[in-house]
Scaffold this active site. Structure first.
Site, PDB file in Angstrom:
ATOM      1  N   THR A 170      15.837 -60.151  -5.361  1.00  0.00           N
ATOM      2  CA  THR A 170      15.598 -59.408  -6.503  1.00  0.00           C
ATOM      3  C   THR A 170      13.936 -59.354  -6.423  1.00  0.00           C
ATOM      4  O   THR A 170      13.726 -58.056  -6.830  1.00  0.00           O
ATOM      5  CB  THR A 170      15.929 -60.367  -7.783  1.00  0.00           C
ATOM      6  OG1 THR A 170      17.255 -60.943  -7.557  1.00  0.00           O
ATOM      7  CG2 THR A 170      15.676 -59.335  -9.030  1.00  0.00           C
ATOM      8  N   ASP A 211      17.521 -68.625  -9.206  1.00  0.00           N
ATOM      9  CA  ASP A 211      18.821 -68.790  -9.005  1.00  0.00           C
ATOM     10  C   ASP A 211      19.395 -69.328 -10.359  1.00  0.00           C
ATOM     11  O   ASP A 211      20.754 -68.937 -10.522  1.00  0.00           O
ATOM     12  CB  ASP A 211      19.092 -70.075  -8.226  1.00  0.00           C
ATOM     13  CG  ASP A 211      18.450 -69.615  -7.021  1.00  0.00           C
ATOM     14  OD1 ASP A 211      18.664 -68.931  -5.984  1.00  0.00           O
ATOM     15  OD2 ASP A 211      17.414 -70.289  -6.457  1.00  0.00           O
ATOM     16  N   ASP A 242       8.994 -62.903 -10.282  1.00  0.00           N
ATOM     17  CA  ASP A 242      10.059 -63.508  -9.393  1.00  0.00           C
ATOM     18  C   ASP A 242      11.284 -63.504  -9.817  1.00  0.00           C
ATOM     19  O   ASP A 242      11.750 -63.492 -10.886  1.00  0.00           O
ATOM     20  CB  ASP A 242       9.402 -64.975  -8.822  1.00  0.00           C
ATOM     21  CG  ASP A 242      10.164 -65.344  -7.618  1.00  0.00           C
ATOM     22  OD1 ASP A 242      10.991 -65.083  -6.905  1.00  0.00           O
ATOM     23  OD2 ASP A 242       9.726 -66.692  -7.062  1.00  0.00           O
ATOM     24  N   GLU A 264       6.289 -70.889  -4.270  1.00  0.00           N
ATOM     25  CA  GLU A 264       6.663 -70.440  -5.435  1.00  0.00           C
ATOM     26  C   GLU A 264       6.032 -71.179  -6.628  1.00  0.00           C
ATOM     27  O   GLU A 264       5.460 -70.514  -7.611  1.00  0.00           O
ATOM     28  CB  GLU A 264       8.041 -70.136  -5.612  1.00  0.00           C
ATOM     29  CG  GLU A 264       8.673 -69.129  -4.742  1.00  0.00           C
ATOM     30  CD  GLU A 264      10.113 -68.904  -5.027  1.00  0.00           C
ATOM     31  OE1 GLU A 264      10.771 -67.898  -4.475  1.00  0.00           O
ATOM     32  OE2 GLU A 264      10.676 -69.858  -5.717  1.00  0.00           O
ATOM     33  N   LYS A 299      15.168 -72.885  -8.915  1.00  0.00           N
ATOM     34  CA  LYS A 299      14.637 -71.812  -7.827  1.00  0.00           C
ATOM     35  C   LYS A 299      14.655 -72.391  -6.481  1.00  0.00           C
ATOM     36  O   LYS A 299      14.820 -73.710  -6.608  1.00  0.00           O
ATOM     37  CB  LYS A 299      13.344 -71.164  -7.946  1.00  0.00           C
ATOM     38  CG  LYS A 299      13.196 -70.354  -9.288  1.00  0.00           C
ATOM     39  CD  LYS A 299      11.825 -69.762  -9.592  1.00  0.00           C
ATOM     40  CE  LYS A 299      11.249 -68.975  -8.350  1.00  0.00           C
ATOM     41  NZ  LYS A 299      12.107 -67.880  -7.726  1.00  0.00           N
ATOM     42  N   GLY A 300      14.853 -71.656  -5.311  1.00  0.00           N
ATOM     43  CA  GLY A 300      14.279 -72.221  -4.068  1.00  0.00           C
ATOM     44  C   GLY A 300      15.832 -72.590  -3.098  1.00  0.00           C
ATOM     45  O   GLY A 300      15.970 -72.929  -2.090  1.00  0.00           O
ATOM     46  N   ARG A 301      16.848 -71.721  -3.905  1.00  0.00           N
ATOM     47  CA  ARG A 301      17.991 -71.829  -3.071  1.00  0.00           C
ATOM     48  C   ARG A 301      17.994 -71.064  -1.734  1.00  0.00           C
ATOM     49  O   ARG A 301      18.728 -71.069  -0.732  1.00  0.00           O
ATOM     50  CB  ARG A 301      19.485 -71.252  -3.756  1.00  0.00           C
ATOM     51  CG  ARG A 301      19.663 -72.247  -4.927  1.00  0.00           C
ATOM     52  CD  ARG A 301      20.943 -72.078  -5.554  1.00  0.00           C
ATOM     53  NE  ARG A 301      21.228 -72.957  -6.679  1.00  0.00           N
ATOM     54  CZ  ARG A 301      21.771 -72.631  -7.765  1.00  0.00           C
ATOM     55  NH1 ARG A 301      22.520 -71.604  -8.051  1.00  0.00           N
ATOM     56  NH2 ARG A 301      22.151 -73.657  -8.585  1.00  0.00           N
ATOM     57  N   GLY A 302      16.787 -70.205  -1.842  1.00  0.00           N
ATOM     58  CA  GLY A 302      16.474 -69.411  -0.796  1.00  0.00           C
ATOM     59  C   GLY A 302      15.561 -70.241   0.387  1.00  0.00           C
ATOM     60  O   GLY A 302      14.977 -69.789   1.307  1.00  0.00           O
ATOM     61  N   LYS A 316      22.799 -65.052 -13.632  1.00  0.00           N
ATOM     62  CA  LYS A 316      22.023 -66.323 -13.602  1.00  0.00           C
ATOM     63  C   LYS A 316      21.690 -67.100 -14.977  1.00  0.00           C
ATOM     64  O   LYS A 316      21.004 -68.184 -14.807  1.00  0.00           O
ATOM     65  CB  LYS A 316      20.581 -65.847 -12.952  1.00  0.00           C
ATOM     66  CG  LYS A 316      20.709 -64.917 -11.616  1.00  0.00           C
ATOM     67  CD  LYS A 316      20.935 -65.572 -10.448  1.00  0.00           C
ATOM     68  CE  LYS A 316      21.028 -64.977  -9.239  1.00  0.00           C
ATOM     69  NZ  LYS A 316      19.796 -64.611  -8.841  1.00  0.00           N
TER      70      LYS A 316
HETATM   71  O1  LIG Z   1      14.046 -69.423  -2.687  1.00  0.00           O
HETATM   72  C1  LIG Z   1      14.406 -68.534  -3.269  1.00  0.00           C
HETATM   73  C2  LIG Z   1      14.003 -68.117  -4.354  1.00  0.00           C
HETATM   74  O2  LIG Z   1      13.562 -69.088  -5.319  1.00  0.00           O
HETATM   75  C3  LIG Z   1      14.271 -67.053  -5.088  1.00  0.00           C
HETATM   76  O3  LIG Z   1      13.680 -66.508  -6.234  1.00  0.00           O
HETATM   77  C4  LIG Z   1      15.772 -67.322  -5.791  1.00  0.00           C
HETATM   78  O4  LIG Z   1      16.605 -68.027  -4.707  1.00  0.00           O
HETATM   79  C5  LIG Z   1      16.688 -66.083  -6.253  1.00  0.00           C
HETATM   80  O5  LIG Z   1      16.846 -65.291  -5.284  1.00  0.00           O
HETATM   81  P1  LIG Z   1      17.640 -64.024  -5.515  1.00  0.00           P
HETATM   82  O6  LIG Z   1      16.759 -62.978  -6.352  1.00  0.00           O
HETATM   83  O7  LIG Z   1      17.869 -63.643  -3.975  1.00  0.00           O
HETATM   84  O8  LIG Z   1      19.049 -64.335  -6.185  1.00  0.00           O
END
Ligand SMILES: O=C[C@H](O)[C@H](O)[C@H](O)COP(=O)(O)O
Length: 345
Positions: free
Chosen positions: A134, A191, A188, A210, A201-204, A228
């Protein structure tokens, strides 16, 4: 008038600025960004065929493309060459009835909230640049606004190496936290978002940077699709914890002790497949640390601040992905194409 033959998914959208929006749409197609919209969205009328040989020459900023405008009509287009798009529409009386309520897929929702957030960025902003799918869409929107001249003098602080690289590709000027210890705004994804606007946050894998950048921002705007929103953090997936590699298995033991008695709780080292080694290896963060995933069967329960403190007190833990009270607002894009803004109380 005959319907134009369509050799690409039809895109429906609503707009006030037919010409501008078509330009943006074509731009986006050529940028390969709208291809994900397989259940597309909006439409517009055109009386003539238009050809756009060079997407980068389009002056119209993406922010002017808003799927929330009216009236609804249908755009037919076909890709005739790699770099050329012909647009043609039928007159309104020949058009199929507009979709009463569009159903946006998750990618379209992500783009919608990213566009909305980009439209809020003012010139001369010191901007925290988030990480994830995102946030990447937000960066693309920002770059479009900058290259169109609708936005200027912003400088970004990236929250990950990936974002740093993407921002450079998109010509977004960058700085760092030491040079700008107070940021105006961070944008930002997340998750998970609970009713108090606490986040996971932080699943990536990017939680530490961050948290540092977003914690240094006067305003922190979170952009999410409606999937979400959760009643409880940890309800839809793991809560990541960044730990030092040394003694990671000891740290996992300590985390397990902390949540002893929590039904269905587990803590696991995050791994990735290493093709060279032919086996799973620990996932490494941008800071060369490991991630431990905390798994809760029905989400985390209890006082989040207390739990946060207890996790952070474990030697070996560097940071966790629970962001408590940090978001000042959350822009939620919904399936029906609407945006909801949730503000911190
Ligand atoms: O480590 C990843 C970050 O915290 C992302 O902001 C979070 O995982 C959301 O990612 P996405 O927009 O791809 O769902």
């Amino acid at each position: 008038m005959q319907y134009h033959s369509v050799d690409y998914p039809i895109i429906f959208f609503k707009t006030q600025e037919y010409h501008g929006s078509a330009v943006v749409l074509a731009h986006k197609l050529l940028q390969n960004r709208i291809k994900r919209f397989l259940a597309p969205i909006y439409s517009l009328p055109f009386s003539t065929s238009l050809s756009f040989p060079s997407p980068r020459s389009f002056p119209t900023p993406a922010a002017r493309f808003s799927p929330l405008f009216s009236p609804p009509v249908i755009l037919h287009f076909s890709l005739t060459m790699r770099t050329s798009i012909h647009l043609q529409t039928s007159p309104p009386h020949l058009l199929s009835p507009p979709l009463a309520s569009p159903s946006l897929n998750q990618d379209s929702q992500k783009l919608l909230c990213a566009q909305h957030a980009a439209s809020l960025v003012k010139p001369s902003t010191i901007l925290g640049l988030g990480t994830g799918s995102t946030a990447s869409l937000f960066l693309e929107q920002l770059s479009d606004l900058l290259s169109a001249g609708s936005l200027h003098s912003i400088v970004g602080v990236p929250t990950s190496l990936k974002t740093d690289a993407l921002a450079k590709t998109l010509n977004i000027p960058l700085t760092d936290l030491g040079s700008h210890p107070v940021l105006d705004l961070s944008v930002d994804g997340a998750d998970e978002v609970d009713q108090e606007l606490n986040l996971v946050k932080g699943r990536g894998g990017s939680l530490l940077r961050e948290k540092m950048v977003e914690g240094a921002s006067r305003e922190f705007v979170v952009i999410v699709d409606e999937t979400k929103l959760v009643p409880r953090l940890g309800a839809t997936g793991p809560i990541p914890v960044e730990v030092v590699p040394f003694g990671w298995d000891y740290t996992i033991m300590k985390l397990k002790e902390l949540f002893k008695g929590e039904i269905g709780f587990d803590a696991k080292l995050r791994t990735v497949w290493d093709a060279k080694e032919g086996k799973e290896v620990p996932f490494k963060t941008d800071n060369d640390n490991y991630i431990v995933n905390l798994l809760f069967e029905k989400g985390i329960s209890g006082d989040l601040r207390l739990i946060s403190d207890e996790i952070l007190r474990i030697t070996g833990v560097i940071e966790h992905g629970i962001f408590i009270g940090m978001a000042t607002s959350v822009i939620v894009a919904k399936k029906d194409g609407k945006i909801e803004i949730l503000n911190k109380k």
